[in-house]
Design a protein around this motif. Structure first.
Motif, PDB file in Angstrom:
ATOM      1  N   VAL A  50     -62.287 -19.874 -53.081  1.00 30.44           N
ATOM      2  CA  VAL A  50     -61.800 -19.944 -54.455  1.00 30.44           C
ATOM      3  C   VAL A  50     -62.476 -21.097 -55.199  1.00 30.44           C
ATOM      4  O   VAL A  50     -62.946 -20.942 -56.331  1.00 30.44           O
ATOM      5  CB  VAL A  50     -60.261 -20.112 -54.459  1.00 30.44           C
ATOM      6  N   GLY A  51     -62.535 -22.249 -54.570  1.00 35.38           N
ATOM      7  CA  GLY A  51     -63.139 -23.415 -55.211  1.00 35.38           C
ATOM      8  C   GLY A  51     -64.606 -23.226 -55.541  1.00 35.38           C
ATOM      9  O   GLY A  51     -65.083 -23.689 -56.586  1.00 35.38           O
ATOM     10  N   VAL A  70     -55.991 -26.851 -69.118  1.00 35.42           N
ATOM     11  CA  VAL A  70     -54.965 -26.020 -68.482  1.00 35.42           C
ATOM     12  C   VAL A  70     -55.582 -25.107 -67.425  1.00 35.42           C
ATOM     13  O   VAL A  70     -54.864 -24.357 -66.752  1.00 35.42           O
ATOM     14  CB  VAL A  70     -54.212 -25.169 -69.531  1.00 35.42           C
ATOM     15  N   ASP A  71     -56.885 -25.173 -67.277  1.00 37.23           N
ATOM     16  CA  ASP A  71     -57.592 -24.277 -66.352  1.00 37.23           C
ATOM     17  C   ASP A  71     -57.505 -24.800 -64.918  1.00 37.23           C
ATOM     18  O   ASP A  71     -58.492 -25.259 -64.335  1.00 37.23           O
ATOM     19  CB  ASP A  71     -59.046 -24.116 -66.784  1.00 37.23           C
ATOM     20  N   THR A  72     -56.327 -24.720 -64.370  1.00 32.77           N
ATOM     21  CA  THR A  72     -56.058 -25.190 -63.015  1.00 32.77           C
ATOM     22  C   THR A  72     -55.517 -24.054 -62.170  1.00 32.77           C
ATOM     23  O   THR A  72     -55.167 -22.980 -62.684  1.00 32.77           O
ATOM     24  CB  THR A  72     -55.024 -26.334 -63.042  1.00 32.77           C
ATOM     25  N   ASN A  77     -54.937 -22.424 -53.113  1.00 27.71           N
ATOM     26  CA  ASN A  77     -55.755 -23.633 -53.068  1.00 27.71           C
ATOM     27  C   ASN A  77     -57.235 -23.282 -53.064  1.00 27.71           C
ATOM     28  O   ASN A  77     -57.608 -22.113 -52.884  1.00 27.71           O
ATOM     29  CB  ASN A  77     -55.410 -24.472 -51.836  1.00 27.71           C
ATOM     30  N   ARG A  78     -58.066 -24.276 -53.243  1.00 24.93           N
ATOM     31  CA  ARG A  78     -59.507 -24.076 -53.382  1.00 24.93           C
ATOM     32  C   ARG A  78     -60.165 -23.565 -52.109  1.00 24.93           C
ATOM     33  O   ARG A  78     -61.249 -22.983 -52.166  1.00 24.93           O
ATOM     34  CB  ARG A  78     -60.173 -25.402 -53.780  1.00 24.93           C
ATOM     35  N   ILE A 142     -52.066 -15.785 -52.306  1.00 26.10           N
ATOM     36  CA  ILE A 142     -52.901 -15.422 -53.445  1.00 26.10           C
ATOM     37  C   ILE A 142     -53.106 -16.644 -54.338  1.00 26.10           C
ATOM     38  O   ILE A 142     -52.154 -17.318 -54.720  1.00 26.10           O
ATOM     39  CB  ILE A 142     -52.266 -14.286 -54.258  1.00 26.10           C
ATOM     40  N   ALA A 143     -54.351 -16.920 -54.653  1.00 24.39           N
ATOM     41  CA  ALA A 143     -54.686 -17.984 -55.594  1.00 24.39           C
ATOM     42  C   ALA A 143     -54.754 -17.403 -56.999  1.00 24.39           C
ATOM     43  O   ALA A 143     -55.294 -16.313 -57.202  1.00 24.39           O
ATOM     44  CB  ALA A 143     -56.021 -18.619 -55.224  1.00 24.39           C
TER      45      ALA A 143
END
Length: 308
Positions: A50-51, A70-72, A77-78, A142-143
């Motif tokens: 994901v990261g 806000v793009d977190t 997790n990454r 799920i991220a």
């Protein structure tokens, strides 16, 4: 919700080109001298975390990473290895269930997951809807990444690019500021019919004379706010301002007064979801281009509101 895209007056630059090297079996092992006879070819690991995907996108944005955004990640997790990606306007419960059915564990959403711009969940700790949704994401590992500020900072803006593609208006868009569009002259009524058909909208709200002629348009998807809307009217002088969402006591009242003054200006309010959902198509195509080997699916959450 303070949900403002990047300003419209940034300069146009050419989109960077990205190249992906692919190996093809041709029957001739060009690398054979480098391989010991007793060794086997090592399979290339095409998995992504994901990261890695987040960082890859952010690198392509002018200015790079933001300190305040806000793009977190809203869940996960990454380090999660991606099994599949879903792009969507919202990570609704229905979208999450669809991701589970698809075997996808990474949702890239444009808007908040937990009902406020900052996805602050402290006030929701005892809320049953929040707990159900958060637990569903956690149970399936799920991220969810909100890609709002970054996609709007692409040049051109990724959401606007997706909407122009959906409307088949890229050929009419200004080269420096694609939000300014000059179409063949048409009536406001026919323009609205076109928008409804191309965007799958049941109804729109508008201000103006349905018979008035329209050619110069200013498209501002989402909820950019009254200052962006009104400054856009003053600088661009469009026949029609087409927006996603507004506060009724702000932009709508300005347009009403401008018309009473004698200005030729009309307003079309598409709805926030309809005006930006095509950004998920842009995001899906970005994944296909930049993240080879990962299955990606665009899921449309549809409108949360019905018309009667």
């Amino acid at each position: 919700m303070n949900n403002k895209p990047a300003p419209l007056n940034y300069p146009a630059i050419k989109r960077r080109k990205f190249f992906v090297n692919t190996a093809k079996a041709t029957g001739v092992l060009l690398l054979a001298p480098l391989v010991n006879k007793a060794s086997n070819f090592i399979a290339v690991d095409e998995s992504f975390t994901v990261g890695q995907v987040m960082d890859m996108f952010i690198k392509q944005v002018p200015g790079g990473a933001l300190n305040n955004t806000v793009d977190t990640l809203k869940s996960g997790n990454r380090d999660i290895k991606i099994t599949g990606i879903v792009t969507a306007m919202f990570a609704t419960i229905e979208v999450i269930r669809k991701a589970i059915d698809l075997g996808a564990n990474f949702i890239i959403a444009h808007e908040p997951t937990f009902y406020n711009h900052a996805d602050d969940t402290k006030w929701l700790e005892n809320d049953e809807v929040y707990k159900y949704k958060a637990n569903l994401l956690k149970e399936h590992n799920i991220a969810v990444w909100r890609n709002h500020d970054y996609i709007h900072r692409l040049v051109p803006d990724g959401v606007t690019d997706g909407v122009l593609e959906q409307l088949d208006w890229k050929k009419y868009a200004d080269k420096k500021i694609p939000n300014i569009i000059t179409v063949p002259s048409t009536s406001l009524k026919d323009l609205i019919v076109y928008l409804k058909i191309k965007m799958g909208i049941q109804m729109v709200r508008y201000i103006g004379d349905p018979a008035q002629s329209c050619s110069r348009l200013l498209l501002i998807p989402g909820a950019a706010g009254e200052e962006t809307h009104i400054n856009g009217i003053n600088h661009v002088k469009p026949d029609v301002l087409i927006i996603g969402e507004l506060h009724e006591w702000e932009t709508a009242e300005y347009v009403r007064d401008a018309r009473a003054k004698g200005d030729k200006i009309a307003l079309v309010v598409l709805g926030h979801i309809a005006s930006e959902d095509a950004g998920s198509e842009f995001m899906m195509n970005w994944v296909k281009k930049n993240v080879p080997g990962i299955k990606v699916t665009r899921v449309k959450p549809g409108n949360s509101l019905s018309f009667m």
